[in-house]
Scaffold this motif. Structure first.
Motif, PDB file in Angstrom:
ATOM      1  N   GLY A 367     -23.292 -89.789 -55.043  1.00 31.13           N
ATOM      2  CA  GLY A 367     -23.968 -88.562 -55.432  1.00 31.13           C
ATOM      3  C   GLY A 367     -22.955 -87.438 -55.575  1.00 31.13           C
ATOM      4  N   TYR A 368     -23.293 -86.443 -56.374  1.00 29.43           N
ATOM      5  CA  TYR A 368     -22.420 -85.287 -56.512  1.00 29.43           C
ATOM      6  C   TYR A 368     -23.217 -84.123 -57.081  1.00 29.43           C
ATOM      7  CZ  TYR A 368     -22.031 -86.570 -61.526  1.00 29.43           C
ATOM      8  OH  TYR A 368     -22.300 -86.875 -62.837  1.00 29.43           O
ATOM      9  N   CYS A 369     -22.588 -82.966 -57.104  1.00 26.00           N
ATOM     10  CA  CYS A 369     -23.198 -81.769 -57.679  1.00 26.00           C
ATOM     11  C   CYS A 369     -22.170 -81.126 -58.607  1.00 26.00           C
ATOM     12  CB  CYS A 369     -23.596 -80.791 -56.569  1.00 26.00           C
ATOM     13  SG  CYS A 369     -24.374 -79.283 -57.153  1.00 26.00           S
ATOM     14  N   TYR A 370     -22.574 -80.856 -59.828  1.00 27.97           N
ATOM     15  CA  TYR A 370     -21.668 -80.296 -60.832  1.00 27.97           C
ATOM     16  C   TYR A 370     -22.145 -78.897 -61.209  1.00 27.97           C
ATOM     17  CZ  TYR A 370     -17.779 -81.753 -63.817  1.00 27.97           C
ATOM     18  OH  TYR A 370     -16.535 -81.935 -64.366  1.00 27.97           O
ATOM     19  N   GLY A 371     -21.354 -77.901 -60.906  1.00 28.33           N
ATOM     20  CA  GLY A 371     -21.736 -76.523 -61.189  1.00 28.33           C
ATOM     21  C   GLY A 371     -21.739 -76.208 -62.677  1.00 28.33           C
ATOM     22  N   LEU A 372     -22.715 -75.424 -63.102  1.00 30.27           N
ATOM     23  CA  LEU A 372     -22.790 -74.977 -64.500  1.00 30.27           C
ATOM     24  C   LEU A 372     -22.522 -73.473 -64.574  1.00 30.27           C
ATOM     25  CD1 LEU A 372     -25.877 -77.032 -65.744  1.00 30.27           C
ATOM     26  CD2 LEU A 372     -23.474 -77.402 -66.302  1.00 30.27           C
ATOM     27  N   PHE A 373     -21.367 -73.068 -64.048  1.00 29.87           N
ATOM     28  CA  PHE A 373     -20.996 -71.657 -64.014  1.00 29.87           C
ATOM     29  C   PHE A 373     -20.930 -71.057 -65.411  1.00 29.87           C
ATOM     30  CE2 PHE A 373     -18.439 -73.902 -60.693  1.00 29.87           C
ATOM     31  CZ  PHE A 373     -19.201 -73.522 -59.610  1.00 29.87           C
ATOM     32  N   ALA A 374     -20.462 -71.863 -66.347  1.00 32.68           N
ATOM     33  CA  ALA A 374     -20.270 -71.358 -67.706  1.00 32.68           C
ATOM     34  C   ALA A 374     -21.585 -70.911 -68.336  1.00 32.68           C
ATOM     35  CB  ALA A 374     -19.613 -72.434 -68.579  1.00 32.68           C
ATOM     36  N   LEU A 375     -22.696 -71.465 -67.856  1.00 28.37           N
ATOM     37  CA  LEU A 375     -24.007 -71.107 -68.408  1.00 28.37           C
ATOM     38  C   LEU A 375     -24.849 -70.294 -67.432  1.00 28.37           C
ATOM     39  CD1 LEU A 375     -24.898 -74.560 -70.037  1.00 28.37           C
ATOM     40  CD2 LEU A 375     -24.021 -72.520 -71.166  1.00 28.37           C
ATOM     41  N   LYS A 376     -24.286 -69.999 -66.262  1.00 32.10           N
ATOM     42  CA  LYS A 376     -25.025 -69.298 -65.199  1.00 32.10           C
ATOM     43  C   LYS A 376     -26.337 -70.021 -64.876  1.00 32.10           C
ATOM     44  CE  LYS A 376     -23.209 -64.697 -66.390  1.00 32.10           C
ATOM     45  NZ  LYS A 376     -22.332 -64.535 -65.218  1.00 32.10           N
ATOM     46  N   ALA A 377     -26.327 -71.340 -65.016  1.00 32.20           N
ATOM     47  CA  ALA A 377     -27.517 -72.166 -64.815  1.00 32.20           C
ATOM     48  C   ALA A 377     -27.436 -72.888 -63.480  1.00 32.20           C
ATOM     49  CB  ALA A 377     -27.634 -73.184 -65.948  1.00 32.20           C
ATOM     50  N   PRO A 378     -28.566 -73.426 -62.992  1.00 30.36           N
ATOM     51  CA  PRO A 378     -28.515 -74.258 -61.783  1.00 30.36           C
ATOM     52  C   PRO A 378     -27.584 -75.453 -61.989  1.00 30.36           C
ATOM     53  CG  PRO A 378     -30.770 -73.645 -62.259  1.00 30.36           C
ATOM     54  CD  PRO A 378     -29.951 -73.204 -63.442  1.00 30.36           C
ATOM     55  N   ALA A 379     -27.052 -75.951 -60.896  1.00 23.13           N
ATOM     56  CA  ALA A 379     -26.120 -77.067 -60.958  1.00 23.13           C
ATOM     57  C   ALA A 379     -26.840 -78.364 -61.308  1.00 23.13           C
ATOM     58  CB  ALA A 379     -25.414 -77.216 -59.616  1.00 23.13           C
ATOM     59  N   LEU A 380     -26.075 -79.320 -61.850  1.00 24.58           N
ATOM     60  CA  LEU A 380     -26.577 -80.669 -62.077  1.00 24.58           C
ATOM     61  C   LEU A 380     -26.291 -81.508 -60.839  1.00 24.58           C
ATOM     62  CD1 LEU A 380     -25.423 -81.264 -65.759  1.00 24.58           C
ATOM     63  CD2 LEU A 380     -27.781 -81.151 -64.958  1.00 24.58           C
ATOM     64  N   ILE A 381     -27.319 -82.129 -60.294  1.00 22.56           N
ATOM     65  CA  ILE A 381     -27.175 -82.949 -59.090  1.00 22.56           C
ATOM     66  C   ILE A 381     -27.410 -84.410 -59.446  1.00 22.56           C
ATOM     67  CG2 ILE A 381     -28.159 -83.471 -56.821  1.00 22.56           C
ATOM     68  CD1 ILE A 381     -28.687 -80.488 -56.478  1.00 22.56           C
ATOM     69  N   PHE A 382     -26.488 -85.256 -59.022  1.00 24.65           N
ATOM     70  CA  PHE A 382     -26.522 -86.697 -59.284  1.00 24.65           C
ATOM     71  C   PHE A 382     -26.869 -87.403 -57.986  1.00 24.65           C
ATOM     72  CE2 PHE A 382     -24.308 -90.822 -59.557  1.00 24.65           C
ATOM     73  CZ  PHE A 382     -24.754 -91.291 -60.789  1.00 24.65           C
ATOM     74  N   MET A 383     -27.923 -88.221 -58.007  1.00 31.12           N
ATOM     75  CA  MET A 383     -28.397 -88.896 -56.807  1.00 31.12           C
ATOM     76  C   MET A 383     -28.599 -90.390 -57.065  1.00 31.12           C
ATOM     77  SD  MET A 383     -28.981 -87.031 -54.035  1.00 31.12           S
ATOM     78  CE  MET A 383     -30.187 -88.052 -53.190  1.00 31.12           C
ATOM     79  N   ASN A 384     -28.659 -91.148 -55.971  1.00 32.27           N
ATOM     80  CA  ASN A 384     -29.138 -92.530 -55.979  1.00 32.27           C
ATOM     81  C   ASN A 384     -30.114 -92.642 -54.814  1.00 32.27           C
ATOM     82  OD1 ASN A 384     -27.715 -94.533 -57.980  1.00 32.27           O
ATOM     83  ND2 ASN A 384     -26.137 -93.080 -57.341  1.00 32.27           N
ATOM     84  N   TYR A 385     -31.285 -92.057 -54.998  1.00 35.36           N
ATOM     85  CA  TYR A 385     -32.255 -91.880 -53.913  1.00 35.36           C
ATOM     86  C   TYR A 385     -33.058 -93.157 -53.674  1.00 35.36           C
ATOM     87  CZ  TYR A 385     -35.802 -89.733 -50.957  1.00 35.36           C
ATOM     88  OH  TYR A 385     -36.624 -89.419 -49.910  1.00 35.36           O
ATOM     89  N   ASN A 386     -32.989 -93.667 -52.426  1.00 34.34           N
ATOM     90  CA  ASN A 386     -33.712 -94.882 -52.057  1.00 34.34           C
ATOM     91  C   ASN A 386     -34.816 -94.635 -51.027  1.00 34.34           C
ATOM     92  OD1 ASN A 386     -32.658 -97.426 -53.348  1.00 34.34           O
ATOM     93  ND2 ASN A 386     -30.733 -96.499 -52.694  1.00 34.34           N
ATOM     94  N   GLY A 387     -34.892 -93.405 -50.502  1.00 31.90           N
ATOM     95  CA  GLY A 387     -35.984 -93.095 -49.589  1.00 31.90           C
ATOM     96  C   GLY A 387     -35.703 -93.314 -48.120  1.00 31.90           C
ATOM     97  N   ILE A 388     -34.437 -93.521 -47.745  1.00 35.99           N
ATOM     98  CA  ILE A 388     -34.101 -93.667 -46.332  1.00 35.99           C
ATOM     99  C   ILE A 388     -33.637 -92.325 -45.770  1.00 35.99           C
ATOM    100  CG2 ILE A 388     -33.560 -96.119 -46.512  1.00 35.99           C
ATOM    101  CD1 ILE A 388     -30.649 -95.456 -46.793  1.00 35.99           C
ATOM    102  N   ILE A 389     -33.509 -92.259 -44.462  1.00 36.78           N
ATOM    103  CA  ILE A 389     -33.180 -90.990 -43.802  1.00 36.78           C
ATOM    104  C   ILE A 389     -31.912 -90.371 -44.389  1.00 36.78           C
ATOM    105  CG2 ILE A 389     -32.376 -89.974 -41.631  1.00 36.78           C
ATOM    106  CD1 ILE A 389     -34.302 -91.848 -40.176  1.00 36.78           C
ATOM    107  N   SER A 390     -30.889 -91.194 -44.562  1.00 44.76           N
ATOM    108  CA  SER A 390     -29.614 -90.647 -45.040  1.00 44.76           C
ATOM    109  C   SER A 390     -29.734 -90.083 -46.451  1.00 44.76           C
ATOM    110  CB  SER A 390     -28.521 -91.723 -44.995  1.00 44.76           C
ATOM    111  OG  SER A 390     -28.874 -92.830 -45.800  1.00 44.76           O
TER     112      SER A 390
END
Length: 612
Positions: A367-390
């Motif tokens: 997972g990661y988060c990529y800032g969109l400073f150039a557009l003053k927009a919310p960041a893009l967040i990359f996930m692999n969500y499986n539903g466990i606590i972590s």
């Protein structure tokens, strides 16, 4: 008013059309940027021969506009490739964008050479000639002035360094592809129930976190453990080339090696990191009480590596839906400034998070988060969500980055929308503390125990494993150099032995590890990044976070005011100056001792939850 999340508005996939509406548009922008790079060179090279303050200001504005545009293009290519690392178009687009960055550095090397060679009197003259330059003073200091002793001496050397950087970027891309397609694809095992189970990066962590069958966990662990060993020679060859290029680039800029270069860039000293490592090695016995708790909870005689991330809950494989996780995370922000909730809602309801794993379709692990400073927009967040606590923790971690990035992007000039790694990790790890406190205070005993236990396990990861990875990188680089000087190449076996020897200095004595040398280093994305020695920053940031969380608990209103200012400030001042200004914190041995004190308190809290 605290606006609650409407589950019907939650989105789970990226929509990158605001970056580029089509692939053709992206290619068109690539061509335009190539022309722009040449124009900047043609326009400003003559003006830099007798540089004036006005010319410098115009150059900075032009460079900023180019940087913003290529940032958007790079984000588009990188994030799309993350969705499928085998997508040829985006492989090519990313490579072409990397080449353009390299070419830009080459043709504009005149600026770097000139600006890092100016003396104090010349800087005074430039600032006096153009008062509007003042807004860029901190940027010029951080980017050029402080690197006067670590600069290319001429354009030829600057071009050479750009070529090395391009090779390093290509190696990073190759490594991440190999990790996704080969290293983490360990093959199949047969579970106790007769089911065939494919072991990849996502399924491995899910099974070890949720499967109550110790036999299944052992089979899964063993399959990957020995598969990684088989992959170690291939990855060692790639890593040796990376180490050569890393240290070659550092030597060109008058650093002893890439480790010293990295520390200088981070505004840290070797003594600070050595103090940190010493504290964590000396105080690793703090975790023995937690490991004993885990052993008893699982009813085992001895802990093995495949017992260390299993959720401590009686509900086998308990799954937390994505929407339910978001609702819990939102509640954990209730004591924070209202802007937290505003940014949270925008991010989770407007296609800024790509949520679910798809390794069979080439989706990158992690997972990661990529800032969109150039557009003053919310960041893009990359996930692999499986539903466990972590996964819930990972989600709030990345949202912490997103909140930070959005505040920066809308508060300071684009050139200041950056920071050192350990600064950038503070808001993400702070979010984790908020989440754990909320769950412990508002859940049933079993869930509270499971979440707090998992969190303490992460402390063990932050304060032992992450510093160890960096120490491994440092010594692996040295080993690669030694082998190269002997006209040889480092082997997977040698790096596996180094990894195991170092891990013994950090890891718990109460866990029964395998006798064979481990090749865990092969799948750690961070050690292949062009941004070297990344992971110890997690430990520094976590120590800072625990100090901040203590202030938050003691005086939330004062803290919130300072925290929003801190997250919004970007790089307008050096990191330690910023920490001291807003929180009175210094990065020293005491900070790390205090962090381990907090760990002890958390372990005591876990014991009270379980037995109280």
């Amino acid at each position: 008013m605290f606006k609650e999340l409407n589950p019907d508005e939650v989105t789970t996939e990226w929509n990158n059309s605001y970056l580029f509406s089509s692939r053709e548009d992206a290619l068109e922008k690539l061509g335009a940027l190539k022309n722009s790079s040449e124009e900047i060179n043609e326009t400003y090279r003559p003006e830099f021969e007798k540089l004036s303050g006005t010319a410098l200001l115009r150059y900075l504005e032009a460079e900023k506009e180019f940087s913003r545009s290529i940032d958007i293009l790079y984000t588009y290519a990188y994030t799309q490739l993350s969705k499928n690392v085998n997508e040829q178009f985006f492989m090519s687009l990313l490579a072409d964008t990397q080449d353009l960055l390299t070419e830009y550095k080459k043709v504009n090397a005149f600026a770097t050479v000139k600006l890092t060679s100016l003396n104090k009197e010349e800087w005074v003259r430039l600032f006096s000639e153009e008062p509007k330059l003042e807004v860029y003073r901190a940027y010029l200091e951080a980017t050029y002035i402080r690197f006067a002793e670590h600069r290319p001496v001429d354009e030829a050397q600057a071009v050479y360094l750009a070529e090395i950087e391009n090779q390093r970027m290509k190696l990073e891309t190759e490594a991440l592809s190999k990790i996704t397609n080969t290293v983490t694809m360990a093959g199949s095992i047969t579970l106790e129930n007769g089911e065939e189970f494919s072991v990849n990066s996502q399924s491995y962590n899910t099974l070890l976190s949720t499967d109550q069958s110790r036999e299944n966990r052992m089979r899964c662990y063993d399959k990957r453990f020995y598969h990684l060993i088989n992959e170690s020679d291939s990855m060692a060859s790639l890593y040796a080339e990376k180490a050569r290029l890393d240290d070659l680039a550092a030597g060109q800029l008058n650093y002893p090696d890439s480790y010293e270069a990295s520390l200088y860039g981070l505004y840290l000293t070797k003594n600070q990191v050595d103090d940190m490592n010493t504290v964590f090695k000396e105080r690793k016995p703090v975790f023995e009480a937690y490991n004993e708790f885990r052993r008893k909870k699982l009813g085992l005689e001895t802990l093995r590596p495949y017992d260390l991330i299993l959720q401590l809950t009686g509900q086998s494989g308990k799954n937390y839906t994505y929407t339910a996780a978001l609702q819990e995370i939102q509640k954990s922000y209730s004591g924070m400034d209202s802007r937290f909730n505003e940014i949270f809602l925008k991010t989770v309801t407007e296609n800024f998070i790509d949520v679910y794993p798809a390794p069979e379709n080439g989706k990158q692990p992690g997972g990661y988060c990529y800032g969109l400073f150039a557009l003053k927009a919310p960041a893009l967040i990359f996930m692999n969500y499986n539903g466990i606590i972590s996964d819930q923790k990972t989600l709030t971690h990345e949202l912490g980055h997103g909140i930070n990035f959005y505040l920066m992007g809308n508060s300071v000039d684009y050139l200041y929308c950056t920071g050192q790694i350990y600064e950038m990790e503070v808001p993400s790890t702070f979010n984790e503390e908020l989440f754990v406190d909320y769950v412990v205070e508002n859940s049933d005993k079993e869930t509270a125990v499971a979440v707090l236990a998992q969190h303490i396990g992460e402390y063990q990861n932050y304060f032992t494993r992450q510093p160890m990875i960096t120490e491994f990188e440092y010594k692996a680089h040295q080993l690669c150099t030694e082998k190269s000087n002997e006209n040889g190449t480092v082997s997977g076996t040698e790096l596996n032995a180094l990894w195991t020897a170092l891990s013994k200095e950090y890891r718990s004595d109460s866990v029964e590890y395998y006798a064979e040398d481990s090749a865990e280093w092969t799948y750690i994305n961070h050690i292949y990044l062009t941004n070297n020695y990344y992971t110890f920053n997690y430990a520094i940031s976590k120590a800072i976070t625990l100090a901040l969380f203590k202030q938050y608990r003691e005086a939330p209103e004062t803290f919130n005011k300072n925290y929003i200012a801190y997250l919004s400030a970007g790089s307008i001042m050096p990191p330690e100056e910023k920490l001291k200004k807003y929180f009175g914190i210094e990065i020293n041995r005491q900070l790390f001792e205090d962090a381990m004190d907090v760990v002890e308190l958390r372990i005591q809290e876990l014991d009270k939850l379980e037995n109280g």
